[in-house]
Write a protein that holds these residues in place. Structure first.
Motif, mmCIF file in Angstrom:
data_model
loop_
_atom_site.group_PDB
_atom_site.id
_atom_site.type_symbol
_atom_site.label_atom_id
_atom_site.label_comp_id
_atom_site.label_asym_id
_atom_site.label_seq_id
_atom_site.Cartn_x
_atom_site.Cartn_y
_atom_site.Cartn_z
ATOM 1 N N TYR A 114 0.830 -1.206 0.000
ATOM 2 C CA TYR A 114 0.000 0.000 0.000
ATOM 3 C C TYR A 114 0.866 1.257 0.000
ATOM 4 O O TYR A 114 0.579 2.237 -0.700
ATOM 5 C CB TYR A 114 -0.915 -0.037 1.231
ATOM 6 C CG TYR A 114 -1.833 1.141 1.412
ATOM 7 C CD1 TYR A 114 -3.066 1.199 0.782
ATOM 8 C CD2 TYR A 114 -1.474 2.193 2.262
ATOM 9 C CE1 TYR A 114 -3.925 2.265 0.977
ATOM 10 C CE2 TYR A 114 -2.319 3.268 2.463
ATOM 11 C CZ TYR A 114 -3.542 3.299 1.819
ATOM 12 O OH TYR A 114 -4.387 4.380 2.023
ATOM 13 N N GLY A 118 0.646 3.545 -5.703
ATOM 14 C CA GLY A 118 -0.476 4.472 -5.812
ATOM 15 C C GLY A 118 -1.747 3.772 -6.261
ATOM 16 O O GLY A 118 -2.850 4.131 -5.840
ATOM 17 N N ALA A 119 -1.604 2.749 -7.108
ATOM 18 C CA ALA A 119 -2.779 2.019 -7.600
ATOM 19 C C ALA A 119 -3.451 1.243 -6.472
ATOM 20 O O ALA A 119 -4.687 1.204 -6.382
ATOM 21 C CB ALA A 119 -2.371 1.074 -8.723
ATOM 22 N N LYS A 121 -3.295 2.004 -3.278
ATOM 23 C CA LYS A 121 -3.945 3.027 -2.455
ATOM 24 C C LYS A 121 -5.296 3.398 -3.032
ATOM 25 O O LYS A 121 -6.297 3.514 -2.316
ATOM 26 C CB LYS A 121 -3.066 4.287 -2.389
ATOM 27 C CG LYS A 121 -1.899 4.257 -1.427
ATOM 28 C CD LYS A 121 -1.305 5.660 -1.297
ATOM 29 C CE LYS A 121 -0.185 5.699 -0.275
ATOM 30 N NZ LYS A 121 1.056 5.112 -0.807
ATOM 31 N N ARG A 122 -5.340 3.604 -4.341
ATOM 32 C CA ARG A 122 -6.574 4.071 -4.987
ATOM 33 C C ARG A 122 -7.699 3.048 -4.836
ATOM 34 O O ARG A 122 -8.818 3.400 -4.469
ATOM 35 C CB ARG A 122 -6.317 4.340 -6.467
ATOM 36 C CG ARG A 122 -7.531 4.932 -7.194
ATOM 37 C CD ARG A 122 -7.224 5.244 -8.636
ATOM 38 N NE ARG A 122 -7.048 4.040 -9.447
ATOM 39 C CZ ARG A 122 -5.887 3.582 -9.890
ATOM 40 N NH1 ARG A 122 -4.762 4.242 -9.622
ATOM 41 N NH2 ARG A 122 -5.803 2.472 -10.613
ATOM 42 N N VAL A 123 -7.415 1.764 -5.093
ATOM 43 C CA VAL A 123 -8.497 0.779 -5.062
ATOM 44 C C VAL A 123 -8.975 0.522 -3.633
ATOM 45 O O VAL A 123 -10.189 0.355 -3.395
ATOM 46 C CB VAL A 123 -8.089 -0.543 -5.755
ATOM 47 C CG1 VAL A 123 -7.736 -0.299 -7.211
ATOM 48 C CG2 VAL A 123 -6.973 -1.261 -5.033
ATOM 49 N N ARG A 125 -8.808 2.653 -1.032
ATOM 50 C CA ARG A 125 -9.548 3.824 -0.560
ATOM 51 C C ARG A 125 -10.945 3.874 -1.166
ATOM 52 O O ARG A 125 -11.914 4.245 -0.498
ATOM 53 C CB ARG A 125 -8.765 5.097 -0.892
ATOM 54 C CG ARG A 125 -7.540 5.303 -0.007
ATOM 55 C CD ARG A 125 -6.710 6.480 -0.479
ATOM 56 N NE ARG A 125 -5.555 6.694 0.394
ATOM 57 C CZ ARG A 125 -4.596 7.588 0.145
ATOM 58 N NH1 ARG A 125 -4.640 8.340 -0.961
ATOM 59 N NH2 ARG A 125 -3.593 7.724 0.980
ATOM 60 N N LEU A 126 -11.057 3.508 -2.436
ATOM 61 C CA LEU A 126 -12.373 3.430 -3.068
ATOM 62 C C LEU A 126 -13.246 2.415 -2.334
ATOM 63 O O LEU A 126 -14.427 2.690 -2.045
ATOM 64 C CB LEU A 126 -12.237 3.032 -4.531
ATOM 65 C CG LEU A 126 -13.559 2.701 -5.245
ATOM 66 C CD1 LEU A 126 -14.445 3.938 -5.360
ATOM 67 C CD2 LEU A 126 -13.300 2.090 -6.618
ATOM 68 N N ARG A 129 -14.546 3.813 0.899
ATOM 69 C CA ARG A 129 -15.589 4.819 0.670
ATOM 70 C C ARG A 129 -16.920 4.165 0.332
ATOM 71 O O ARG A 129 -17.976 4.582 0.807
ATOM 72 C CB ARG A 129 -15.178 5.781 -0.437
ATOM 73 C CG ARG A 129 -14.010 6.674 -0.048
ATOM 74 C CD ARG A 129 -13.836 7.907 -0.905
ATOM 75 N NE ARG A 129 -14.401 7.870 -2.215
ATOM 76 C CZ ARG A 129 -13.726 7.625 -3.343
ATOM 77 N NH1 ARG A 129 -12.429 7.323 -3.282
ATOM 78 N NH2 ARG A 129 -14.308 7.668 -4.519
ATOM 79 N N GLU A 235 -13.444 5.047 -11.335
ATOM 80 C CA GLU A 235 -12.130 5.061 -10.700
ATOM 81 C C GLU A 235 -11.291 3.815 -10.975
ATOM 82 O O GLU A 235 -10.064 3.858 -10.897
ATOM 83 C CB GLU A 235 -12.289 5.259 -9.192
ATOM 84 C CG GLU A 235 -12.962 6.591 -8.840
ATOM 85 C CD GLU A 235 -12.880 6.904 -7.369
ATOM 86 O OE1 GLU A 235 -11.843 6.591 -6.746
ATOM 87 O OE2 GLU A 235 -13.848 7.471 -6.834
ATOM 88 N N LEU A 236 -11.953 2.695 -11.294
ATOM 89 C CA LEU A 236 -11.207 1.463 -11.541
ATOM 90 C C LEU A 236 -11.141 1.096 -13.009
ATOM 91 O O LEU A 236 -10.245 0.364 -13.422
ATOM 92 C CB LEU A 236 -11.832 0.293 -10.761
ATOM 93 C CG LEU A 236 -11.906 0.428 -9.242
ATOM 94 C CD1 LEU A 236 -12.395 -0.875 -8.637
ATOM 95 C CD2 LEU A 236 -10.568 0.832 -8.641
#
Length: 250
Positions: A114, A118-119, A121-123, A125-126, A129, A235-236
Motif C-alpha cells: 500500500y 499508488g494504484a 492506495k486508490r483501489v 480507498r475506493l 468509501r 475510478e477502476l
C-alpha cells in the motif's frame, strides 16, 4: 499464485501487472463454507481477505444478544481492509452466507505494498468509501422502509453476487439481515410468495423472480447499485483480466 491470469476480485483485477507483482508472493487462496467465520468482532486484523466468490455478511452483535447484518460483500470488496490504515481490531464479525473462496494477504505485506503503490492506495480507498456509503444507506433504509421492501432488496443483493442465481439462505440469516424475529421472516416470505417474487423454496434454496423483486424492493437497491457502479467504473475502469469475470457492480 499467478494473479495476472485473473484474480477474480474486482479490486485486484483493477491493478496494473507491476502492482499485482507486489502482492503475488504473499497471496494464499482459501475456501470457506456457508456459516464460516473469517473474522470475529474484537479480533486483531491479521489478514485481509479479497473474496473471489461467495457472499459474506458483516454482523453486529447487540448487548441483548440480537445479531444484525450491516452490509454484504462479494467479489467487489475486501474484508479487513481497515487494517491498512493502522493496527486495528475488527468492529464486526464477517460470516459467510454463501460458500466461496478468497485471496488472503497478511496485513503487514498489504500495508507495505500500500505504501509503495499508488494504484493499491486508490483501489483500497475506493473500497472503504463504498463501504461507508453502504453503511449509511442501510441505516437510513432500516429506519424508514417496510420489511417486505427491505427483504426484496437483500435478496437482490445476494442474487447479484451468486453466479448461478441460487440463493441458499436460512430463515435465521434472513432475520439477521432484516433485524427481525423469525416469525416476521416467515410472514414476509409468505407475502413475497403470494405476489410471485419467490417462486419456490425447497431445501434451503430460494428461486426468485428478479423483475418482481425489483418492483417490490425499496429505492435503495437501485440507487446504491448505480451509485457504486459509477464509482467503480469511474475510478477502476475495466477489470485487468484475460477472461470474463463475475462482479456484482460491473
Amino acid at each position: 499464485m499467478a494473479l495476472q491470469t485473473g484474480p477474480g476480485n474486482r479490486l485486484l483485477a483493477a491493478l496494473p501487472p507491476a502492482d499485482l507483482n507486489l502482492l503475488e508472493p504473499h497471496v494464499q487462496k482459501i475456501a470457506f463454507e456457508s456459516d464460516a467465520v473469517l473474522v470475529r468482532t474484537g479480533d486483531e486484523l491479521k489478514q485481509v481477505y479479497f473474496p473471489v466468490s461467495g457472499v459474506l455478511a458483516f454482523l453486529v452483535e447487540m448487548s441483548d444478544g440480537h445479531i444484525v447484518a450491516s452490509t454484504l460483500m462479494g467479489s467487489e470488496g475486501a474484508v479487513g481492509a481497515l487494517a491498512i490504515l493502522s493496527p486495528s481490531h475488527s468492529p464486526v464479525t464477517a460470516t459467510a452466507y454463501v460458500a466461496g473462496a478468497a485471496l488472503q494477504i497478511p496485513v503487514p505485506r498489504l500495508q507495505q505494498a500500500y505504501e509503495q503503490s499508488g494504484a493499491i492506495k486508490r483501489v483500497l480507498r475506493l473500497h472503504l468509501r463504498t463501504q461507508l456509503l453502504q453503511l449509511q444507506n442501510v441505516a437510513a433504509c432500516n429506519a424508514v422502509h417496510p420489511v417486505e421492501c427491505r427483504m426484496a432488496r437483500w435478496l437482490l443483493e445476494i442474487h447479484d453476487r451468486v453466479a448461478n442465481g441460487e440463493i441458499r439462505l436460512t430463515q435465521e440469516a434472513l432475520a439477521q439481515l432484516l433485524g427481525v424475529r423469525r416469525t416476521t421472516v416467515s410472514l414476509t416470505m409468505r407475502k413475497l410468495r403470494a405476489i410471485g417474487c419467490i417462486i419456490s423454496e425447497r431445501r434451503g434454496v430460494l428461486e426468485v423472480h428478479r423483475t418482481r423483486l425489483e418492483n417490490v424492493a425499496c429505492e435503495c437497491y437501485g440507487v446504491m447499485r448505480q451509485r457504486i457502479k459509477r464509482m467503480y467504473e469511474g475510478e477502476l475502469g475495466s477489470p485487468n483480466v484475460s477472461h470474463p469475470q463475475y462482479f456484482p457492480f460491473s
